[in-house]
Design a protein around this motif. Structure first.
Motif, PDB file in Angstrom:
ATOM      1  N   GLU A   1     -16.246   4.321  23.851  1.00  0.00           N
ATOM      2  CA  GLU A   1     -17.519   5.016  23.644  1.00  0.00           C
ATOM      3  C   GLU A   1     -18.615   4.417  24.525  1.00  0.00           C
ATOM      4  O   GLU A   1     -19.449   5.139  25.082  1.00  0.00           O
ATOM      5  CB  GLU A   1     -17.920   4.956  22.171  1.00  0.00           C
ATOM      6  CG  GLU A   1     -17.008   5.772  21.264  1.00  0.00           C
ATOM      7  CD  GLU A   1     -17.417   5.731  19.799  1.00  0.00           C
ATOM      8  OE1 GLU A   1     -17.048   6.670  19.071  1.00  0.00           O
ATOM      9  OE2 GLU A   1     -18.116   4.768  19.387  1.00  0.00           O
TER      10      GLU A   1
ATOM     11  N   VAL B   1     -27.694   4.292  16.343  1.00  0.00           N
ATOM     12  CA  VAL B   1     -26.236   4.373  16.243  1.00  0.00           C
ATOM     13  C   VAL B   1     -25.792   5.740  16.764  1.00  0.00           C
ATOM     14  O   VAL B   1     -26.182   6.785  16.227  1.00  0.00           O
ATOM     15  CB  VAL B   1     -25.775   4.171  14.793  1.00  0.00           C
ATOM     16  CG1 VAL B   1     -24.253   4.283  14.714  1.00  0.00           C
ATOM     17  CG2 VAL B   1     -26.236   2.813  14.272  1.00  0.00           C
TER      18      VAL B   1
ATOM     19  N   ALA C   1     -22.952  12.168  22.671  1.00  0.00           N
ATOM     20  CA  ALA C   1     -23.538  10.833  22.802  1.00  0.00           C
ATOM     21  C   ALA C   1     -24.367  10.673  24.062  1.00  0.00           C
ATOM     22  O   ALA C   1     -25.459  10.097  24.028  1.00  0.00           O
ATOM     23  CB  ALA C   1     -22.436   9.764  22.743  1.00  0.00           C
TER      24      ALA C   1
ATOM     25  N   LYS D   1     -22.326   6.306  17.633  1.00  0.00           N
ATOM     26  CA  LYS D   1     -20.867   6.319  17.621  1.00  0.00           C
ATOM     27  C   LYS D   1     -20.368   7.727  17.270  1.00  0.00           C
ATOM     28  O   LYS D   1     -21.138   8.601  16.875  1.00  0.00           O
ATOM     29  CB  LYS D   1     -20.338   5.305  16.605  1.00  0.00           C
ATOM     30  CG  LYS D   1     -20.732   5.596  15.160  1.00  0.00           C
ATOM     31  CD  LYS D   1     -20.207   4.541  14.218  1.00  0.00           C
ATOM     32  CE  LYS D   1     -20.630   4.838  12.778  1.00  0.00           C
ATOM     33  NZ  LYS D   1     -20.071   3.874  11.814  1.00  0.00           N
TER      34      LYS D   1
ATOM     35  N   LEU E   1     -21.155  -3.146  20.400  1.00  0.00           N
ATOM     36  CA  LEU E   1     -19.848  -2.718  19.897  1.00  0.00           C
ATOM     37  C   LEU E   1     -19.745  -3.145  18.438  1.00  0.00           C
ATOM     38  O   LEU E   1     -19.536  -4.326  18.139  1.00  0.00           O
ATOM     39  CB  LEU E   1     -18.715  -3.344  20.709  1.00  0.00           C
ATOM     40  CG  LEU E   1     -18.690  -3.036  22.205  1.00  0.00           C
ATOM     41  CD1 LEU E   1     -17.548  -3.804  22.870  1.00  0.00           C
ATOM     42  CD2 LEU E   1     -18.538  -1.533  22.446  1.00  0.00           C
TER      43      LEU E   1
ATOM     44  N   THR F   1     -19.372  15.453  12.459  1.00  0.00           N
ATOM     45  CA  THR F   1     -18.406  14.888  13.411  1.00  0.00           C
ATOM     46  C   THR F   1     -17.175  15.762  13.564  1.00  0.00           C
ATOM     47  O   THR F   1     -16.397  15.578  14.505  1.00  0.00           O
ATOM     48  CB  THR F   1     -17.958  13.477  12.987  1.00  0.00           C
ATOM     49  OG1 THR F   1     -17.308  13.552  11.702  1.00  0.00           O
ATOM     50  CG2 THR F   1     -19.140  12.529  12.900  1.00  0.00           C
TER      51      THR F   1
ATOM     52  N   VAL G   1     -22.212   1.636  19.167  1.00  0.00           N
ATOM     53  CA  VAL G   1     -21.024   2.478  19.148  1.00  0.00           C
ATOM     54  C   VAL G   1     -19.904   1.701  18.462  1.00  0.00           C
ATOM     55  O   VAL G   1     -20.052   0.525  18.152  1.00  0.00           O
ATOM     56  CB  VAL G   1     -20.597   2.897  20.568  1.00  0.00           C
ATOM     57  CG1 VAL G   1     -21.688   3.721  21.242  1.00  0.00           C
ATOM     58  CG2 VAL G   1     -20.241   1.682  21.421  1.00  0.00           C
ATOM     59  N   ALA G   2     -18.781   2.382  18.245  1.00  0.00           N
ATOM     60  CA  ALA G   2     -17.684   1.739  17.528  1.00  0.00           C
ATOM     61  C   ALA G   2     -16.758   0.958  18.442  1.00  0.00           C
ATOM     62  O   ALA G   2     -16.173  -0.037  18.026  1.00  0.00           O
ATOM     63  CB  ALA G   2     -16.875   2.786  16.755  1.00  0.00           C
ATOM     64  N   CYS G   3     -16.613   1.393  19.703  1.00  0.00           N
ATOM     65  CA  CYS G   3     -15.544   0.827  20.523  1.00  0.00           C
ATOM     66  C   CYS G   3     -15.909   0.880  22.001  1.00  0.00           C
ATOM     67  O   CYS G   3     -16.872   1.548  22.415  1.00  0.00           O
ATOM     68  CB  CYS G   3     -14.236   1.584  20.278  1.00  0.00           C
ATOM     69  SG  CYS G   3     -14.349   3.353  20.636  1.00  0.00           S
TER      70      CYS G   3
END
Length: 372
Positions: free
Chosen positions: A69, A33, A43, A35, A84, A358, A64-66
């Motif tokens: 990314e 992961v 990343a 993200k 995703l 983050t 990733v989240a979206c």
């Protein structure tokens, strides 16, 4: 001379932590992961370091989240499959999902309808998200079979179907709610003949019965221990980011003299206070309490006074060798060998390591190191 604050990112430590996740996963596949810009570590650089591992040791997929990314990873040359985790946010994104060769979670009816209305040249790998008790995203368990059947009946649209869910309490010692979620997912998997992706970092570390076909380690890859109580496995994690700066000034204070805004800290003895180039404008948490640990010249000391935008102050009374230019480690590994866990710092800030990692802002340069 440049401002001395940097975030040193040890890509060998990242690879070590991923290897630990693979070891713990046993026969399960371990995606990585990355993200939120790999939890603040960068990343593209982190994915590149993992993708460069020899075949059989590198991640079979990233997560990733979206879409944005995922696009950044592809633009950075990453070719490994990317999941995703939140799927698409509008139907028009499916064209980019297909063009970039992405996999996607499906957690809502509208996403199912959009996918079935789309005509991909090749079917899109789909992970069906179940709300087993987290109550964020996912289909209720009693609706999963119907959605599974619809997607299974559309092989031109969806392929690689599996069930995924997220644990709410895998980090806790009390397993009652975890057991309830796991039982729900295992029953669904048995009913549908489905593979499972359930285990986040704490479940990867501590709950082998939840590993399923895939595990998805996240924060553990970056050296943070997500468990309430450290385990033998989590003690093997290595810090990936070292937030490193230097002393830029030293002040001598008499008894009773205050430091910083509102004079929160006052000298209880004749004191030496060091000013460090790091503040909340860099992403360091303004809520850090007096006593939050810091390493100065490899020795432990503590924050004294409120964190400012560009600076913070630490008590170096008991470190007489500390002076202008001395190394300051806010978390991570000192050049002198001492280690300060980001998890310990987070506790003093009344937060978790995720927010610290983050939260480091772009004005803090990332410096990457690796031996291989």
């Amino acid at each position: 001379m440049a401002r001395p604050l940097i975030a040193d990112v040890d890509l060998d430590a990242l690879r070590h932590n991923y290897a630990l996740a693979r070891e713990l996963a046993g026969g399960s596949r371990a995606l990585a992961v990355i993200k939120a810009d790999a939890y603040g570590h960068g990343a593209v650089a982190c994915a590149g370091a993992l993708e460069a591992l020899p075949a059989g040791r590198r991640p079979p997929a990233f997560a990733v989240a979206c879409l944005e990314e995922a696009e950044a990873l592809r633009e950075g040359g990453i070719v490994t499959p990317i999941v995703l985790l939140e799927g698409i946010f509008e139907a028009q994104e499916l064209a980019r999902v297909e063009a970039l060769g992405l996999w996607m979670a499906v957690h809502s009816d509208w996403q199912v309808e959009a996918l079935l209305a789309y005509r991909p040249a090749r079917p899109i790998p789909v992970w069906l998200k179940v709300d087993s008790g987290m109550h964020r995203l996912g289909f209720p368990p009693d609706q999963v079979a119907a959605v599974w059947e619809r997607l299974s009946a559309a092989p031109a649209h969806a392929t690689g179907l599996l069930l995924m869910s997220h644990f709410a309490t895998a980090d806790a010692r009390d397993s009652a709610y975890f057991d309830r979620q796991l039982a729900c997912m295992q029953a669904l998997a048995h009913r549908l003949g489905a593979s499972l992706c359930l285990a986040n970092s704490p479940a990867t570390l501590a709950w082998p019965q939840a590993h399923g076909s895939w595990v998805r380690p996240g924060v553990m890859l970056y050296g943070s221990d997500p468990l309430e109580q450290p385990s033998e496995a989590s003690r093997r994690l290595e810090p990936v980011m070292t937030l490193r700066s230097e002393i830029i000034a030293v002040r001598e204070l008499a008894v009773g003299e205050p430091v910083g805004y509102a004079g929160r800290w006052r000298a209880s003895r004749p004191s030496r206070i060091a000013v460090v180039a790091c503040g909340y404008g860099d992403g360091y948490d303004r809520h850090a309490a007096d006593g939050t640990p810091v390493l100065v010249a490899g020795r432990r000391t503590a924050i004294a006074g409120k964190v400012s935008m560009d600076m913070l102050t630490v008590d170096v009374t008991d470190i007489p060798e500390a002076g202008i230019g001395s190394e300051v480690v806010l978390w991570g590994r000192s050049r002198h060998g001492a280690v300060l866990s980001v998890d310990e710092v987070a506790r003093h800030c009344d937060t978790i390591s995720y927010t610290l990692l983050t939260g480091i802002l772009p004005r803090v340069p990332r410096h990457y190191s690796q031996r291989t």
